[in-house]
Design a protein around this motif. Structure first.
Motif, PDB file in Angstrom:
ATOM      1  N   VAL A  62      30.466  33.125  -2.853  1.00  0.00           N
ATOM      2  CA  VAL A  62      30.791  33.481  -4.164  1.00  0.00           C
ATOM      3  C   VAL A  62      31.281  32.370  -5.045  1.00  0.00           C
ATOM      4  CG1 VAL A  62      32.346  34.937  -5.370  1.00  0.00           C
ATOM      5  CG2 VAL A  62      31.109  35.790  -3.334  1.00  0.00           C
ATOM      6  N   ALA A  63      31.989  31.235  -4.169  1.00  0.00           N
ATOM      7  CA  ALA A  63      32.394  30.392  -5.077  1.00  0.00           C
ATOM      8  C   ALA A  63      31.519  29.501  -5.905  1.00  0.00           C
ATOM      9  CB  ALA A  63      33.131  29.236  -4.080  1.00  0.00           C
ATOM     10  N   LEU A  64      30.256  29.680  -5.535  1.00  0.00           N
ATOM     11  CA  LEU A  64      29.015  29.004  -6.406  1.00  0.00           C
ATOM     12  C   LEU A  64      28.424  29.785  -7.443  1.00  0.00           C
ATOM     13  CD1 LEU A  64      27.233  27.683  -3.060  1.00  0.00           C
ATOM     14  CD2 LEU A  64      28.541  26.203  -4.807  1.00  0.00           C
ATOM     15  N   LEU A  65      29.233  31.103  -7.621  1.00  0.00           N
ATOM     16  CA  LEU A  65      28.403  31.870  -8.504  1.00  0.00           C
ATOM     17  C   LEU A  65      29.219  32.211  -9.770  1.00  0.00           C
ATOM     18  CD1 LEU A  65      27.226  34.762  -5.898  1.00  0.00           C
ATOM     19  CD2 LEU A  65      25.923  32.914  -7.241  1.00  0.00           C
ATOM     20  N   PRO A  66      28.760  32.545 -10.808  1.00  0.00           N
ATOM     21  CA  PRO A  66      29.591  32.794 -12.187  1.00  0.00           C
ATOM     22  C   PRO A  66      30.320  34.059 -12.096  1.00  0.00           C
ATOM     23  CG  PRO A  66      27.285  33.214 -12.677  1.00  0.00           C
ATOM     24  CD  PRO A  66      27.271  32.654 -11.179  1.00  0.00           C
ATOM     25  N   ASP A  67      31.476  34.406 -12.658  1.00  0.00           N
ATOM     26  CA  ASP A  67      32.109  35.372 -12.595  1.00  0.00           C
ATOM     27  C   ASP A  67      32.928  35.790 -11.482  1.00  0.00           C
ATOM     28  OD1 ASP A  67      31.633  35.894 -15.332  1.00  0.00           O
ATOM     29  OD2 ASP A  67      29.687  36.770 -14.972  1.00  0.00           O
ATOM     30  N   ASN A  68      33.213  34.950 -10.698  1.00  0.00           N
ATOM     31  CA  ASN A  68      33.985  35.111  -9.318  1.00  0.00           C
ATOM     32  C   ASN A  68      35.313  34.791  -9.417  1.00  0.00           C
ATOM     33  OD1 ASN A  68      34.468  32.147  -9.880  1.00  0.00           O
ATOM     34  ND2 ASN A  68      33.207  31.522  -8.117  1.00  0.00           N
ATOM     35  N   GLY A  69      36.185  34.585 -10.581  1.00  0.00           N
ATOM     36  CA  GLY A  69      37.521  34.556 -10.488  1.00  0.00           C
ATOM     37  C   GLY A  69      38.319  35.674  -9.732  1.00  0.00           C
ATOM     38  N   LEU A  70      38.002  36.794  -9.928  1.00  0.00           N
ATOM     39  CA  LEU A  70      38.665  38.002  -9.303  1.00  0.00           C
ATOM     40  C   LEU A  70      38.569  37.887  -7.912  1.00  0.00           C
ATOM     41  CD1 LEU A  70      40.816  40.229  -9.900  1.00  0.00           C
ATOM     42  CD2 LEU A  70      38.632  41.781 -10.116  1.00  0.00           C
ATOM     43  N   ALA A  71      37.315  37.723  -7.416  1.00  0.00           N
ATOM     44  CA  ALA A  71      37.037  37.562  -6.078  1.00  0.00           C
ATOM     45  C   ALA A  71      37.635  36.364  -5.330  1.00  0.00           C
ATOM     46  CB  ALA A  71      35.389  37.284  -5.826  1.00  0.00           C
ATOM     47  N   ALA A 111      40.510  45.256  -1.442  1.00  0.00           N
ATOM     48  CA  ALA A 111      40.275  44.517  -2.893  1.00  0.00           C
ATOM     49  C   ALA A 111      39.099  43.440  -2.710  1.00  0.00           C
ATOM     50  CB  ALA A 111      41.380  44.218  -3.480  1.00  0.00           C
ATOM     51  N   THR A 112      39.343  42.434  -1.774  1.00  0.00           N
ATOM     52  CA  THR A 112      38.672  41.135  -1.916  1.00  0.00           C
ATOM     53  C   THR A 112      37.244  41.796  -1.459  1.00  0.00           C
ATOM     54  OG1 THR A 112      40.348  40.202  -0.967  1.00  0.00           O
ATOM     55  CG2 THR A 112      38.127  39.238  -0.567  1.00  0.00           C
ATOM     56  N   LEU A 113      36.948  42.597  -0.474  1.00  0.00           N
ATOM     57  CA  LEU A 113      35.513  43.158  -0.268  1.00  0.00           C
ATOM     58  C   LEU A 113      34.970  44.031  -1.487  1.00  0.00           C
ATOM     59  CD1 LEU A 113      34.627  45.404   2.769  1.00  0.00           C
ATOM     60  CD2 LEU A 113      33.632  45.755   0.490  1.00  0.00           C
ATOM     61  N   TRP A 114      35.593  44.513  -2.240  1.00  0.00           N
ATOM     62  CA  TRP A 114      35.186  45.184  -3.429  1.00  0.00           C
ATOM     63  C   TRP A 114      34.818  44.192  -4.486  1.00  0.00           C
ATOM     64  CZ3 TRP A 114      37.193  44.867  -8.502  1.00  0.00           C
ATOM     65  CH2 TRP A 114      36.588  45.630  -9.359  1.00  0.00           C
ATOM     66  N   ALA A 115      35.626  43.144  -4.715  1.00  0.00           N
ATOM     67  CA  ALA A 115      35.567  42.157  -5.705  1.00  0.00           C
ATOM     68  C   ALA A 115      34.196  41.123  -5.280  1.00  0.00           C
ATOM     69  CB  ALA A 115      36.930  41.118  -5.897  1.00  0.00           C
ATOM     70  N   LEU A 116      34.167  40.672  -3.888  1.00  0.00           N
ATOM     71  CA  LEU A 116      33.054  40.186  -3.678  1.00  0.00           C
ATOM     72  C   LEU A 116      31.844  40.833  -3.833  1.00  0.00           C
ATOM     73  CD1 LEU A 116      34.584  38.925  -0.219  1.00  0.00           C
ATOM     74  CD2 LEU A 116      33.818  37.280  -2.171  1.00  0.00           C
ATOM     75  N   TRP A 117      31.688  42.022  -3.554  1.00  0.00           N
ATOM     76  CA  TRP A 117      30.793  42.848  -3.590  1.00  0.00           C
ATOM     77  C   TRP A 117      30.041  42.910  -5.016  1.00  0.00           C
ATOM     78  CZ3 TRP A 117      27.915  45.358   0.104  1.00  0.00           C
ATOM     79  CH2 TRP A 117      26.980  46.492  -0.476  1.00  0.00           C
ATOM     80  N   GLN A 118      30.911  42.897  -5.974  1.00  0.00           N
ATOM     81  CA  GLN A 118      30.521  42.496  -7.510  1.00  0.00           C
ATOM     82  C   GLN A 118      29.758  41.459  -7.764  1.00  0.00           C
ATOM     83  OE1 GLN A 118      31.134  45.529  -9.148  1.00  0.00           O
ATOM     84  NE2 GLN A 118      32.010  46.156  -7.277  1.00  0.00           N
ATOM     85  N   VAL A 119      30.020  40.554  -7.177  1.00  0.00           N
ATOM     86  CA  VAL A 119      29.209  39.056  -7.260  1.00  0.00           C
ATOM     87  C   VAL A 119      28.040  38.977  -6.523  1.00  0.00           C
ATOM     88  CG1 VAL A 119      29.782  36.741  -7.724  1.00  0.00           C
ATOM     89  CG2 VAL A 119      31.728  38.188  -8.074  1.00  0.00           C
ATOM     90  N   ASP A 120      28.310  39.190  -5.270  1.00  0.00           N
ATOM     91  CA  ASP A 120      27.385  39.023  -4.044  1.00  0.00           C
ATOM     92  C   ASP A 120      27.511  40.029  -2.996  1.00  0.00           C
ATOM     93  OD1 ASP A 120      25.271  37.349  -2.964  1.00  0.00           O
ATOM     94  OD2 ASP A 120      26.807  37.063  -1.455  1.00  0.00           O
ATOM     95  N   ALA A 121      26.510  41.021  -3.106  1.00  0.00           N
ATOM     96  CA  ALA A 121      26.675  41.940  -2.020  1.00  0.00           C
ATOM     97  C   ALA A 121      26.667  41.627  -0.548  1.00  0.00           C
ATOM     98  CB  ALA A 121      25.337  42.829  -1.976  1.00  0.00           C
TER      99      ALA A 121
END
Length: 159
Positions: A62-71, A111-121
Motif C-alpha cells: 500500500v505504501a507504493l500506491l496513491p491515496d494511501n494516507g489513511l491506511a 480499521a487498518t484492514l478496512w483502510a488497506l482494502w480500500q487501496v489494495d484488496a
C-alpha cells in the motif's frame, strides 16, 4: 522499491514484537488460571512470525500506491498498540489495562484492514489472519481477567 519498504515495515513489526523478549510471560503468567483452550507456548512465535510477514507485506504494497494516507496512519497506530500490550500485560502485570490496550488494538487492526482494502484488496486480505488472532488474544485476555479476579484486584485494577 517494494523490498526496501518491506524491510522498513518488517523492522517496525519486529520492534513491536521485541517487547515480547523484554517482557516475557514468566512465572507470574504461568501461575495464572487460564482457559483450557489457551494455545501452547510454541504457537505464539510461529503465529507472530507469520503475522508480521503479512503485516509488512500489506504495508509495503500500500505504501507504493496513491491515496494511501489513511491506511498508512492506521498501520502505524496498530503497530504501536501491538508493541504496547506486552509491557502492559506482562511487564506491569495489569490484566484489565491489557484488555483495554487489546481492545484498542482490535479496533485499530479492523480499521487498518478496512483502510488497506480500500487501496489494495490483497493488502486488506493479508490483515484478516491478524484480526482473527487479535480476536483470539482478546478472548484469552478477557478469560484470564475473569479467571483471576484476585490478581487483577491486587494490581489495583478492580474497584
Amino acid at each position: 522499491m517494494f523490498w526496501v519498504l518491506f524491510g522498513i515495515f518488517l523492522a517496525a513489526c519486529l520492534a513491536a514484537g521485541s517487547t515480547g523478549g523484554l517482557f516475557s510471560p514468566g512465572p507470574w503468567y504461568r501461575n495464572l488460571n487460564k482457559p483450557s483452550w489457551t494455545p501452547p507456548d510454541w504457537v505464539f512465535p510461529a503465529v507472530w512470525t507469520t503475522l508480521y510477514l503479512c503485516m509488512a507485506t500489506a504495508g509495503a504494497r500500500v505504501a507504493l500506491l496513491p491515496d494511501n494516507g489513511l491506511a498508512m496512519a492506521f498501520w502505524s497506530l496498530q503497530v504501536a498498540l501491538n508493541g504496547l500490550w506486552t509491557p502492559v500485560f506482562f511487564g506491569l502485570k495489569r490484566i484489565k489495562l491489557g484488555m483495554a490496550v487489546l481492545s484498542a488494538l482490535w479496533l485499530s487492526v479492523a480499521a487498518t484492514l478496512w483502510a488497506l482494502w480500500q487501496v489494495d484488496a490483497i493488502a486488506g486480505l493479508l490483515f484478516v489472519p491478524y484480526l482473527v488472532w487479535v480476536s483470539i488474544a482478546g478472548a484469552l485476555n478477557a478469560s484470564v481477567w475473569r479467571l483471576n479476579p484476585r490478581e487483577a484486584k491486587e494490581s489495583g485494577e478492580l474497584t
